[in-house]
Each structure stands twice: as structure tokens, then as C-alpha cells.
Design a protein around this motif. Structure first.
Motif, mmCIF file in Angstrom:
data_model
loop_
_atom_site.group_PDB
_atom_site.id
_atom_site.type_symbol
_atom_site.label_atom_id
_atom_site.label_comp_id
_atom_site.label_asym_id
_atom_site.label_seq_id
_atom_site.Cartn_x
_atom_site.Cartn_y
_atom_site.Cartn_z
ATOM 1 N N LYS A 126 24.444 9.099 11.727
ATOM 2 C CA LYS A 126 24.648 8.985 13.181
ATOM 3 C C LYS A 126 25.424 7.719 13.523
ATOM 4 C CE LYS A 126 22.322 9.282 17.649
ATOM 5 N NZ LYS A 126 23.170 8.287 18.278
ATOM 6 N N LYS A 127 25.101 6.643 12.806
ATOM 7 C CA LYS A 127 25.789 5.380 13.068
ATOM 8 C C LYS A 127 27.282 5.500 12.764
ATOM 9 C CE LYS A 127 23.433 1.750 12.151
ATOM 10 N NZ LYS A 127 22.726 0.650 11.452
ATOM 11 N N VAL A 128 27.606 6.187 11.666
ATOM 12 C CA VAL A 128 29.016 6.373 11.300
ATOM 13 C C VAL A 128 29.715 7.265 12.325
ATOM 14 C CG1 VAL A 128 30.577 7.354 9.575
ATOM 15 C CG2 VAL A 128 28.606 6.016 8.841
ATOM 16 N N SER A 129 29.050 8.364 12.708
ATOM 17 C CA SER A 129 29.658 9.264 13.697
ATOM 18 C C SER A 129 29.806 8.566 15.046
ATOM 19 C CB SER A 129 28.817 10.536 13.847
ATOM 20 O OG SER A 129 27.564 10.261 14.453
ATOM 21 N N ASP A 130 28.814 7.743 15.418
ATOM 22 C CA ASP A 130 28.901 6.992 16.676
ATOM 23 C C ASP A 130 30.081 6.022 16.656
ATOM 24 O OD1 ASP A 130 26.711 8.323 17.541
ATOM 25 O OD2 ASP A 130 25.317 6.636 17.443
ATOM 26 N N HIS A 131 30.300 5.414 15.490
ATOM 27 C CA HIS A 131 31.407 4.465 15.360
ATOM 28 C C HIS A 131 32.740 5.147 15.642
ATOM 29 C CE1 HIS A 131 34.037 1.344 13.781
ATOM 30 N NE2 HIS A 131 34.562 2.234 12.956
ATOM 31 N N PHE A 132 32.927 6.342 15.066
ATOM 32 C CA PHE A 132 34.192 7.052 15.273
ATOM 33 C C PHE A 132 34.312 7.579 16.705
ATOM 34 C CE2 PHE A 132 34.019 7.330 10.588
ATOM 35 C CZ PHE A 132 35.280 6.820 10.312
ATOM 36 N N LYS A 133 33.188 8.023 17.278
ATOM 37 C CA LYS A 133 33.223 8.489 18.662
ATOM 38 C C LYS A 133 33.641 7.366 19.611
ATOM 39 C CE LYS A 133 29.823 12.247 18.639
ATOM 40 N NZ LYS A 133 28.531 12.702 19.188
ATOM 41 N N GLU A 134 33.150 6.166 19.334
ATOM 42 C CA GLU A 134 33.432 5.046 20.227
ATOM 43 C C GLU A 134 34.852 4.505 20.086
ATOM 44 O OE1 GLU A 134 30.236 2.377 19.347
ATOM 45 O OE2 GLU A 134 28.776 3.489 20.566
ATOM 46 N N GLN A 135 35.615 5.083 19.136
ATOM 47 C CA GLN A 135 37.028 4.718 19.018
ATOM 48 C C GLN A 135 37.906 5.544 19.957
ATOM 49 O OE1 GLN A 135 37.596 1.999 17.052
ATOM 50 N NE2 GLN A 135 35.362 2.185 16.858
ATOM 51 N N VAL A 136 37.318 6.606 20.529
ATOM 52 C CA VAL A 136 38.069 7.440 21.471
ATOM 53 C C VAL A 136 38.348 6.638 22.739
ATOM 54 C CG1 VAL A 136 37.998 9.516 22.902
ATOM 55 C CG2 VAL A 136 37.087 9.568 20.575
ATOM 56 N N VAL A 137 39.596 6.651 23.178
ATOM 57 C CA VAL A 137 40.011 5.847 24.341
ATOM 58 C C VAL A 137 40.335 6.754 25.524
ATOM 59 C CG1 VAL A 137 41.661 4.153 25.218
ATOM 60 C CG2 VAL A 137 40.982 4.095 22.808
ATOM 61 N N ASN A 175 32.481 18.822 14.390
ATOM 62 C CA ASN A 175 32.376 18.395 12.989
ATOM 63 C C ASN A 175 31.113 17.587 12.728
ATOM 64 O OD1 ASN A 175 34.711 19.668 12.198
ATOM 65 N ND2 ASN A 175 36.014 17.873 12.426
ATOM 66 N N VAL A 176 30.719 16.766 13.694
ATOM 67 C CA VAL A 176 29.500 15.962 13.537
ATOM 68 C C VAL A 176 28.282 16.874 13.372
ATOM 69 C CG1 VAL A 176 27.885 14.464 14.776
ATOM 70 C CG2 VAL A 176 30.305 13.865 14.675
ATOM 71 N N GLN A 177 28.214 17.939 14.175
ATOM 72 C CA GLN A 177 27.100 18.880 14.069
ATOM 73 C C GLN A 177 27.095 19.589 12.721
ATOM 74 O OE1 GLN A 177 27.505 21.496 17.431
ATOM 75 N NE2 GLN A 177 26.913 19.945 18.925
ATOM 76 N N LYS A 178 28.264 20.015 12.270
ATOM 77 C CA LYS A 178 28.353 20.708 10.978
ATOM 78 C C LYS A 178 27.992 19.777 9.826
ATOM 79 C CE LYS A 178 31.987 23.921 12.483
ATOM 80 N NZ LYS A 178 33.407 24.312 12.327
ATOM 81 N N ILE A 179 28.537 18.555 9.867
ATOM 82 C CA ILE A 179 28.280 17.598 8.788
ATOM 83 C C ILE A 179 26.805 17.228 8.737
ATOM 84 C CG2 ILE A 179 28.708 15.217 8.027
ATOM 85 C CD1 ILE A 179 31.592 15.571 9.095
ATOM 86 N N SER A 180 26.172 17.033 9.895
ATOM 87 C CA SER A 180 24.746 16.688 9.939
ATOM 88 C C SER A 180 23.907 17.792 9.294
ATOM 89 C CB SER A 180 24.296 16.477 11.388
ATOM 90 O OG SER A 180 25.006 15.420 11.981
ATOM 91 N N PHE A 181 24.250 19.047 9.595
ATOM 92 C CA PHE A 181 23.510 20.177 9.023
ATOM 93 C C PHE A 181 23.638 20.205 7.502
ATOM 94 C CE2 PHE A 181 23.815 24.566 7.406
ATOM 95 C CZ PHE A 181 22.519 24.991 7.657
ATOM 96 N N TRP A 182 24.878 20.074 7.003
ATOM 97 C CA TRP A 182 25.091 20.164 5.560
ATOM 98 C C TRP A 182 24.538 18.966 4.814
ATOM 99 C CZ3 TRP A 182 25.675 24.449 3.228
ATOM 100 C CH2 TRP A 182 26.313 25.517 3.848
ATOM 101 N N VAL A 183 24.518 17.806 5.450
ATOM 102 C CA VAL A 183 23.916 16.629 4.813
ATOM 103 C C VAL A 183 22.426 16.862 4.592
ATOM 104 C CG1 VAL A 183 23.207 14.241 5.230
ATOM 105 C CG2 VAL A 183 25.590 14.882 5.528
ATOM 106 N N LEU A 184 21.757 17.463 5.565
ATOM 107 C CA LEU A 184 20.325 17.758 5.423
ATOM 108 C C LEU A 184 20.088 18.796 4.327
ATOM 109 C CD1 LEU A 184 19.186 17.878 9.164
ATOM 110 C CD2 LEU A 184 18.712 16.096 7.491
ATOM 111 N N VAL A 185 20.948 19.817 4.276
ATOM 112 C CA VAL A 185 20.817 20.851 3.242
ATOM 113 C C VAL A 185 21.017 20.251 1.850
ATOM 114 C CG1 VAL A 185 21.854 22.953 2.298
ATOM 115 C CG2 VAL A 185 21.492 22.747 4.759
ATOM 116 N N ILE A 186 22.077 19.451 1.708
ATOM 117 C CA ILE A 186 22.374 18.826 0.413
ATOM 118 C C ILE A 186 21.260 17.867 0.012
ATOM 119 C CG2 ILE A 186 23.960 17.252 -0.767
ATOM 120 C CD1 ILE A 186 26.223 18.511 0.913
#
Length: 292
Positions: free
Chosen positions: A42-53, A159-170
Motif C-alpha cells: 500500500k505504501k508503494v502504491s500510495d507513493h505512485f498515486k501521490e505523483q499524479v499531478v 492495477n493496484v487492485q489486481k496486484i494486491s489480489f495476486w500478492v495475497l495469492v502468491i
């Protein structure tokens, strides 16, 4: 001859213990890295989200008082992380650096506009929220246009939703693999002692008495392996935090501490359970079955 055989057996035993410790350490290390990824996803995804201008372009007729008031109201909003006023001169200088030439030499004047760059907090980087802010800004008569990359925002959120799901599965799959690998290493170590186990059983030792030294030995190996894994995790975490300081990977020591404790306890629990069932298997075998 006997001394040479004993030395050979001792070397084999040390080699067996070393392979068990190494297997436990590597598996727990990789599991710990995956745990760090889950905790910081979440911290990584938040970092990229906060780069949106979101850029608010201002009309040339906008007064300084109006601009300052707009910038202050945005900065005080609970959904805004930061704001930055960019004058048309600064924008022109930036484009000059980016393109390597001064475009004003061709057009004869500066066609750019004064603007305010707005970075939102990660939870508010959604199409609805950005549209709402854009509408509010456009209602002001000195605002000319509001711009942001809508496609990028939608793509990022999906992508954040998809990645979060697959990270939990993996994570679940890898945890199962970790248990199986450590269990296999423990069973191989106990297998080399199967005749000793059967001999102790034949002279009247109880199953609990026979299992106890094997379990304690495996638990000690598990502790050593877990400590090596934690050392590796600490080194990786230190260098990642040093390289990506903006992510603040060490800002939540409680979660990191809980992850380290989890990995350490997991190493003990898996080795204890694996040894218990491995010794139980050989205790239940008949003497002639030990050769197969």
C-alpha cells in the motif's frame, strides 16, 4: 578403521545439519521478503498515486491575491498533500531545459500560463475526486483550465487492485511451499537416524522420550536458520530504505518488529511440527521397513 568411520559419520551429520539450517534460512528469508512486500504494498502504491499531478491553469488576468487565496485553500484541504505555484517564466525555463532549446526564440513570446500543481493524498486519487476538485476550481472566474491524466489514474487504480489480489495469492502459495521445503529437509535429517530411533524403541523407550531430543535439536536448527533469515531481511530492508528514502520503509517499526517475530516463531513452529511427524513415521514402521 573405527575412528575413520566415526569421523566420516560426524562429517555427514554436520553436513546434514548445515543443509537443514541453510534450507530453513533461505526459505524464511524469501518468506520474510514477501512479507515486507505485503506490508509495504500500500505504501508503494500510495507513493505512485501521490505523483499524479492535477494542474490548475490561471488566466493572465488573475490577481495575485486571488492566486494566493486559491493556493492556501487547496493547501488546507484534507485531501491535498502539497501544492506548488509555477509561474509562466518557470514553466518556460523548465521546457527549455527539457527540450534543449528556447522555444520563445521561434514564437517571440511566452504562450505558457501561470499554474498551480496539486498533489493529492493517495486515498483521494480517484476519477470522482479529481473531477470534483476540477469543477470547484473551474467555478472561479480566474481559472482557465484544469488538467490531469485521467487514463493514468484509472489504470493505476485498476492495477493496484489486481496486484494486491495476486500478492495475497502468491503469499499463501509461498507459505505452503516454505512449509513443505522445511518439512522435507527435516525429514531427511531424521531419516539418517531411523535405525537409532528403532533401537531406542526396541529397548523400551517411550515415543515421547525418543522424540524429545530430535525435536529440541530441530528447534535449535530452526532458531539458527531464523536468525540468519532475519539478518538477511534486516540488511535488505536497510539498503532498500537507504535507496528509496521517500517510501519511508522504517517509519513503522511496530509492523516490522511483528514481521520479524512472525518469521522467527514460524521457523520454530515448522521445525517442531515437521520433526514430530517425521519421528512419528519412523516410530510406526516395522524393523524390516526401515531399509526401504
Amino acid at each position: 578403521m573405527s575412528s575413520s568411520f566415526e569421523k566420516h559419520q560426524k562429517r555427514r551429520l554436520i553436513s546434514s545439519y548445515f543443509s537443514v539450517v541453510l534450507s530453513i534460512a533461505l526459505v524464511l528469508f524469501l518468506l520474510g521478503l514477501l512479507g515486507m512486500l505485503v506490508l509495504n504494498a500500500k505504501k508503494v502504491s500510495d507513493h505512485f498515486k501521490e505523483q499524479v499531478v492535477l494542474t490548475i491553469y490561471l488566466k493572465d488576468s488573475a490577481k495575485e491575491v486571488e492566486i494566493n487565496q486559491l493556493e492556501k485553500s487547496l493547501a488546507m484541504a484534507n485531501y491535498v498533500k502539497s501544492t506548488k505555484y509555477v509561474s509562466k517564466e518557470e514553466a518556460a525555463e523548465f521546457m527549455k531545459v527539457q527540450n534543449g532549446e528556447d522555444f520563445m526564440d521561434f514564437v517571440g513570446y511566452n504562450p505558457l500560463q501561470n499554474s498551480i500543481d496539486v498533489h493529492l493524498k493517495a486515498d483521494f486519487v480517484t476519477t470522482n475526486q479529481l473531477d470534483k476538485i476540477s469543477t470547484e476550481a473551474l467555478n472561479k472566474n480566474f481559472v482557465d483550465e484544469v488538467s490531469y491524466d485521467n487514463d493514468l489514474v484509472n489504470l493505476m487504480n485498476n492495477n493496484v487492485q489486481k496486484i494486491s489480489f495476486w500478492v495475497l495469492v502468491i503469499s499463501g502459495i509461498f507459505t505452503l511451499i516454505a512449509v513443505l521445503l522445511i518439512n522435507s529437509s527435516i525429514r531427511l535429517a531424521v531419516y539418517s537416524k531411523r535405525f537409532t530411533i528403532k533401537t531406542m524403541q526396541m529397548v523400551g523407550a517411550t515415543k515421547q522420550f525418543i522424540r524429545r531430543p530430535f525435536i529440541w535439536k530441530s528447534v535449535r536448527l530452526g532458531i539458527i536458520g531464523a536468525l540468519l533469515a532475519l539478518l538477511g531481511m534486516a540488511i535488505v530492508l536497510y539498503y532498500l530504505n537507504k535507496t528509496f528514502t521517500e517510501l519511508g520503509l522504517l517509519n513503522n517499526p511496530l509492523l516490522i518488529g511483528l514481521l520479524f517475530i512472525f518469521v522467527f516463531v514460524l521457523g520454530i513452529i515448522i521445525t517442531w511440527i515437521s520433526t514430530h511427524f517425521a519421528t512419528q513415521r519412523f516410530l510406526n514402521l516395522k524393523t524390516d521397513e526401515l531399509y526401504y
